[in-house]
Structure formats: C-alpha cells, structure tokens
Design a protein around this motif. Structure first.
Motif, PDB file in Angstrom:
ATOM      1  N   ASP A  33       2.245  24.204  -5.135  1.00 16.53           N
ATOM      2  CA  ASP A  33       3.079  25.004  -4.236  1.00 16.53           C
ATOM      3  C   ASP A  33       2.795  26.493  -4.382  1.00 16.53           C
ATOM      4  O   ASP A  33       2.697  27.214  -3.388  1.00 16.53           O
ATOM      5  CB  ASP A  33       4.566  24.725  -4.491  1.00 16.53           C
ATOM      6  N   ARG A  34       2.661  26.954  -5.616  1.00 13.58           N
ATOM      7  CA  ARG A  34       2.411  28.375  -5.873  1.00 13.58           C
ATOM      8  C   ARG A  34       1.060  28.817  -5.311  1.00 13.58           C
ATOM      9  O   ARG A  34       0.955  29.826  -4.622  1.00 13.58           O
ATOM     10  CB  ARG A  34       2.493  28.673  -7.367  1.00 13.58           C
ATOM     11  N   VAL A  35       0.011  28.061  -5.621  1.00 12.80           N
ATOM     12  CA  VAL A  35      -1.335  28.416  -5.152  1.00 12.80           C
ATOM     13  C   VAL A  35      -1.394  28.377  -3.631  1.00 12.80           C
ATOM     14  O   VAL A  35      -1.952  29.278  -3.003  1.00 12.80           O
ATOM     15  CB  VAL A  35      -2.398  27.497  -5.796  1.00 12.80           C
ATOM     16  N   THR A  36      -0.789  27.358  -3.026  1.00 15.80           N
ATOM     17  CA  THR A  36      -0.787  27.255  -1.567  1.00 15.80           C
ATOM     18  C   THR A  36      -0.113  28.470  -0.940  1.00 15.80           C
ATOM     19  O   THR A  36      -0.649  29.081  -0.004  1.00 15.80           O
ATOM     20  CB  THR A  36      -0.073  25.961  -1.120  1.00 15.80           C
ATOM     21  N   LYS A  37       1.038  28.849  -1.446  1.00 15.75           N
ATOM     22  CA  LYS A  37       1.770  30.004  -0.902  1.00 15.75           C
ATOM     23  C   LYS A  37       0.968  31.298  -1.068  1.00 15.75           C
ATOM     24  O   LYS A  37       0.818  32.079  -0.127  1.00 15.75           O
ATOM     25  CB  LYS A  37       3.123  30.135  -1.600  1.00 15.75           C
ATOM     26  N   ILE A  38       0.439  31.508  -2.256  1.00 17.78           N
ATOM     27  CA  ILE A  38      -0.309  32.745  -2.530  1.00 17.78           C
ATOM     28  C   ILE A  38      -1.577  32.825  -1.688  1.00 17.78           C
ATOM     29  O   ILE A  38      -1.880  33.861  -1.096  1.00 17.78           O
ATOM     30  CB  ILE A  38      -0.606  32.874  -4.033  1.00 17.78           C
ATOM     31  N   LEU A  39      -2.331  31.722  -1.610  1.00 19.63           N
ATOM     32  CA  LEU A  39      -3.585  31.755  -0.850  1.00 19.63           C
ATOM     33  C   LEU A  39      -3.347  31.847   0.644  1.00 19.63           C
ATOM     34  O   LEU A  39      -4.100  32.539   1.342  1.00 19.63           O
ATOM     35  CB  LEU A  39      -4.459  30.553  -1.192  1.00 19.63           C
ATOM     36  N   ASN A  40      -2.331  31.178   1.174  1.00 20.05           N
ATOM     37  CA  ASN A  40      -2.035  31.332   2.603  1.00 20.05           C
ATOM     38  C   ASN A  40      -1.752  32.783   2.938  1.00 20.05           C
ATOM     39  O   ASN A  40      -2.230  33.305   3.944  1.00 20.05           O
ATOM     40  CB  ASN A  40      -0.860  30.448   3.019  1.00 20.05           C
ATOM     41  N   SER A  41      -0.987  33.449   2.096  1.00 21.69           N
ATOM     42  CA  SER A  41      -0.671  34.857   2.329  1.00 21.69           C
ATOM     43  C   SER A  41      -1.918  35.728   2.180  1.00 21.69           C
ATOM     44  O   SER A  41      -2.248  36.518   3.062  1.00 21.69           O
ATOM     45  CB  SER A  41       0.421  35.315   1.355  1.00 21.69           C
ATOM     46  N   ASP A  42      -2.608  35.591   1.066  1.00 21.03           N
ATOM     47  CA  ASP A  42      -3.748  36.463   0.781  1.00 21.03           C
ATOM     48  C   ASP A  42      -4.887  36.261   1.781  1.00 21.03           C
ATOM     49  O   ASP A  42      -5.410  37.234   2.328  1.00 21.03           O
ATOM     50  CB  ASP A  42      -4.242  36.223  -0.649  1.00 21.03           C
ATOM     51  N   LEU A  43      -5.268  35.011   2.029  1.00 20.82           N
ATOM     52  CA  LEU A  43      -6.351  34.758   2.982  1.00 20.82           C
ATOM     53  C   LEU A  43      -5.945  35.178   4.392  1.00 20.82           C
ATOM     54  O   LEU A  43      -6.757  35.717   5.146  1.00 20.82           O
ATOM     55  CB  LEU A  43      -6.742  33.274   2.963  1.00 20.82           C
ATOM     56  N   GLY A  44      -4.695  34.936   4.755  1.00 25.85           N
ATOM     57  CA  GLY A  44      -4.222  35.310   6.081  1.00 25.85           C
ATOM     58  C   GLY A  44      -4.229  36.812   6.308  1.00 25.85           C
ATOM     59  O   GLY A  44      -4.734  37.292   7.320  1.00 25.85           O
TER      60      GLY A  44
END
Length: 189
Positions: free
Chosen positions: A96-107
């Motif tokens: 959950d943490r990695v998904t949230k962080i990467l969606n934000s950062d990559l987006g």
C-alpha cells in the motif's frame, strides 16, 4: 485524465489534465521533473462540458507538437521478498505504501503510474515468495531513477528491493536493472 507527450531531441515533455469535482487541473513539464500546474475553478462556467474542455486542451497542446503515445512505454517491476505465500501485515502495508508513493511521484513527474501488484510464489525452482508491484512508464531510465529515489527517500525498504523492466508491447522476460543487494542478481517473477 488525458496525457500528451512531445519529444524534442533528448528531452520528452508531458501535458495532462484531470477533473477534480468542479475544478479542472492542467499539469505540464519535462518528464522526470515536477511541472507547472494550472487550476481552473468551476470550469463548467467557461465550458459546456468536459468534452469541450478536453477539445480545447488537445488543441492547445497539439499546436505545440504534443501527441498521445501508446507504444513507447515500459513495464517496471518493483519486487520485494516475502517469507510466505500470503505475506504478512508488513507486506500488505509495504504494498500500500509503495503504491501510494509511486503513483504520486511518477504522476507528478509525468512518467507514469502503478498498474497493479501480485503477491505469491515466484517462478524460481527454489521455494521463493515475492511482492511484485507493476508500473507503466514512458521512459525506462528516468522511471527507474525516479522509483529508486522515491523508495529510498520514503521508508520503503530500499535495502531489499529489486527493479526490473521490459518494453510495454513485448511479452519478453523482465531484465533485472537494480538489486539493492549487489550479490543477489537472480531474478524470478
């Protein structure tokens, strides 16, 4: 949401928009960098509907050389080892943490998004379990660089991660691009 891209020699630029309630948000810049944001409050006062807003957005950025791309993308796989088939509470928290962080950062850097995950046994003949998080990015090298930075800087167990990639449109095997443990270069999906 609609994303457009423009290539100029060595650099690629992005332009995207999304609707948040009654607000339209336009975000654009150079991929790999957080760009500029324009917010249009109550956009429906100026536009008949989202389709008319989108038509103006497309015209604005098409005139600057931006287009939609579908083929020039890459899969990036972020993998963490697990001790059991179903994983632990920590594995679920990490997913959950990695998904949230990467969606934000990559987006926000115009690079891409998280496309999903799986947890379970790898194809390794030895008994091995893994958490795999799949991302779609428009630039492999910049995507990997951004992912490594985001994981390292956000308490995402950077010491155990492996990162692999492959072209989006190919069904080829993933190629290991990074292993936090330099001597652990075996990779199984």
């Amino acid at each position: 949401m609609l994303k457009l891209y423009k290539k100029e020699q060595k650099d690629t630029y992005y332009a995207e928009y999304w609707i948040d309630g009654e607000q339209a948000i336009i975000h654009y810049g150079k991929i790999g960098h957080i760009g500029q944001t324009e917010k249009i409050e109550n956009y429906l006062k100026s536009y008949k509907d989202e389709a008319s807003f989108q038509a103006e957005f497309v015209q604005r950025f098409h005139s600057q050389g931006f287009i939609q791309i579908s083929e020039e993308k890459f899969w990036i796989l972020i993998q963490y080892p697990m001790k059991s088939l179903k994983g632990t509470k920590r594995d679920v928290w990490l997913k959950d943490r990695v998904t949230k962080i990467l969606n934000s950062d990559l987006g926000w850097k115009g690079l891409g998004h998280v496309d999903g995950y799986d947890m379970g046994k790898t194809s390794n003949p030895q008994k091995q379990f893994a958490l795999n998080i799949f991302c779609v990015v428009v630039d492999e090298a910049k995507g990997i660089k951004a992912i490594k930075s985001a994981l390292r800087n956000n308490t995402c167990d950077f010491t155990n991660v492996k990162i692999a990639a492959r072209p989006f449109s190919d069904d080829t095997e993933y190629t290991l691009k990074f292993s936090a443990k330099k001597k652990d270069l075996d990779f199984y999906v």
